[in-house]
Motif scaffolding. Structure first.
Motif, short mmCIF file in Angstrom:
data_model
loop_
_atom_site.label_atom_id
_atom_site.label_comp_id
_atom_site.label_asym_id
_atom_site.label_seq_id
_atom_site.Cartn_x
_atom_site.Cartn_y
_atom_site.Cartn_z
N ASP A 3 0.82 -1.21 0.00
CA ASP A 3 0.00 0.00 0.00
C ASP A 3 0.85 1.27 0.00
N SER A 4 1.94 1.27 0.78
CA SER A 4 2.74 2.49 0.92
C SER A 4 3.89 2.59 -0.08
N LEU A 33 -4.16 6.99 3.08
CA LEU A 33 -3.41 6.74 1.85
C LEU A 33 -4.19 5.81 0.92
N ASN A 34 -4.37 6.26 -0.31
CA ASN A 34 -5.03 5.46 -1.36
C ASN A 34 -6.48 5.11 -1.03
N ARG A 35 -7.10 5.83 -0.07
CA ARG A 35 -8.47 5.51 0.32
C ARG A 35 -9.33 6.77 0.37
#
Length: 488
Positions: free
Chosen positions: A88-89, A353-355
């Motif tokens: 994810d990161s 992050l990414n959400r």
């Protein structure tokens, strides 16, 4: 924006960090972290293998100086969760203490060692002590990406800007009268807000120092508080062990008596531990309330009343309100009306992050929905009564917070640990269930005795209808009770 760490920029000779027999002044830390910062400058993100070591602190400071977002990684994270965090990161490289063995998914990344003893970073920097540190990045630029516990799904990456870190630490400077003369002792992990941001970055921003014990022990606490340390940060499990040890350890009691500030956080400190520590030392533990997404929201002030069972008042710059189930603001300060805490202010995170979906759902017209339920006393003190998802029990038409029942159960001499949950009941909607670890397994207090004890202290409708006895309560690394695991 002024430097996040003014004492590093000024090359202060005052002590900054000490882990065991390793120590650095602010000037030495500026040299070591500054050299490492030059090597990672321009990286999109870096992971830090967050062992409780000096190298971890140097790595995090280096990334912050370079303006590179830090992803602290818990060394105890399981394979599935770690894979999610790294995927994810997408860190470009990993910073780790020299000799640390990394799991395969991190071992695949480029690696830089953060060990300061004989390290290349320090050796290369010894002739450039006067090298200027990097320019301070924008206040809104990401400082850290800290992953949540993932209790309701995969962990979410909470993007914390530099602005939030500075705002929280400066608000605590005001609330705790925190100065460069303070020496902090703690033994908390360095992969979360309490241990890393408050416990390491806090002293560095103030120009003071921190002594990390590596592993918690009451002997370590007594030793450091008896040799110049002024503050102690801990979680309830640590303070419980301190309370248990005080009766037979006069040196520990003397050391705590001399401390300027004792702070507990991450979960509620039981009232009976408050009382035992106060009785033995004459000092009161103060509590504060925060979350990964918000950093710190409230605290009992150093110059305020250290009232057990509360998390104090909102910090400077923090807006806090309670809302009912319909989202309407609760204006009562009556010590009884329960509502969900919502906050806003410069201490808040930027996004998950990414959400973007989760980020949007987390806010109500600019107010962050904490999911924590609380009441407010007439003087504004906030009392947390539990989580909306697990600790708000609707029984017989009443809204009941599990936390206040747990505190009363822990005052019973036959109860060592206690947790309270609700479960479906045809008549009441939900019935109150007490999960109890008795002091004596062979002679636990009866369910009737515990129900009467709660009813006498609170109210009849708040008494547990069911009591279940355990040998221990399931807890996570921070000592928080995992209530979902109780029912599982």
């Amino acid at each position: 924006m002024s430097p996040l760490f003014p004492a590093l920029a000024a090359r202060s000779a005052r002590p900054a960090l000490r882990f065991g027999d390793q120590a650095l002044s602010h000037a030495e830390l500026a040299t070591a972290a500054g050299a490492l910062a030059a090597r990672i400058a321009g990286a999109p993100r870096v992971a830090v293998w967050a062992t409780p070591t000096l190298g971890t602190a140097v790595g995090v400071v280096a990334a912050l100086l370079a303006g590179v977002p830090v992803v602290p990684v818990n060394p105890k994270t399981g394979e599935r969760e770690l894979t999610h965090i790294v995927t994810d990161s997408s860190p470009a490289l990993v910073l780790a203490e020299r000799g640390a063995e990394l799991p395969p998914i991190l071992a695949e990344l480029a690696r830089l060692d953060t060990d300061i003893t004989g390290s290349t970073e320090v050796a290369e920097a010894t002739d450039t002590v006067d090298r200027a540190l990097p320019a301070e990045p924008s206040p809104e630029s990401p400082a850290l990406i800290v992953y949540t516990s993932g209790t309701t799904g995969p962990p979410k990456g909470v993007v914390l800007p530099r602005r939030a870190v500075a705002a929280t630490l400066d608000a605590l400077e005001d609330a705790w009268r925190w100065t460069e003369d303070d020496v902090l002792v703690h033994a908390l992990p360095l992969f979360h807000v309490h241990g890393l941001i408050l416990g390491i970055l806090g002293p560095l921003r103030r120009g003071g120092s921190v002594r990390h014990l590596g592993r918690f022990s009451t002997d370590g606490v007594a030793r450091e508080l008896s040799s110049g340390a002024t503050m102690l940060f801990g979680v309830p499990t640590m303070y419980h062990r301190i309370a248990e040890a005080l009766a037979d350890d006069p040196e520990l009691a003397k050391a705590l008596t001399g401390a300027r500030l004792l702070v507990s956080g991450s979960a509620a400190l039981p009232v009976h531990d408050h009382e035992r520590i106060g009785a033995a030392t004459g000092r009161r533990v103060i509590e504060r309330y925060g979350m990964t997404e918000t950093l710190m929201n409230t605290s009992v002030r150093a110059d305020g009343e250290p009232r057990a069972g509360t998390v104090g008042v909102p910090l400077a710059g923090v807006g806090l309100r309670l809302v009912d189930e319909a989202g309407a603001e609760i204006t009562a300060y009556d010590g009884d009306t329960v509502g969900e805490i919502q906050v806003r202010g410069p201490n808040l995170f930027t996004e998950y992050l990414n959400r973007p979906d989760a980020t949007e759902a987390a806010f109500d017209d600019g107010w962050f929905r904490t999911g924590d339920m609380a009441i407010r006393d007439p003087d504004g003190y906030v009392r947390i009564v539990g989580r909306k998802a697990t600790d708000l029990i609707k029984s017989g038409g009443y809204k009941i917070g599990a936390g206040e029942i747990e505190n009363v159960l822990l005052e019973h001499p036959g109860v060592r640990e206690a947790a309270v949950t609700g479960e479906p009941d045809e008549d009441l909607g939900e019935r109150i269930v007490a999960w109890v670890v008795p002091v004596r397994a062979d002679a636990p207090p009866s369910a009737e005795e515990l129900a009467a004890h709660v009813a006498a202290q609170l109210a009849s409708h708040k008494r547990p209808r069911t009591v279940r006895y355990l040998q221990a309560l399931p807890r996570n690394d921070m000592g928080k009770i995992m209530k979902r695991a109780l029912h599982d």
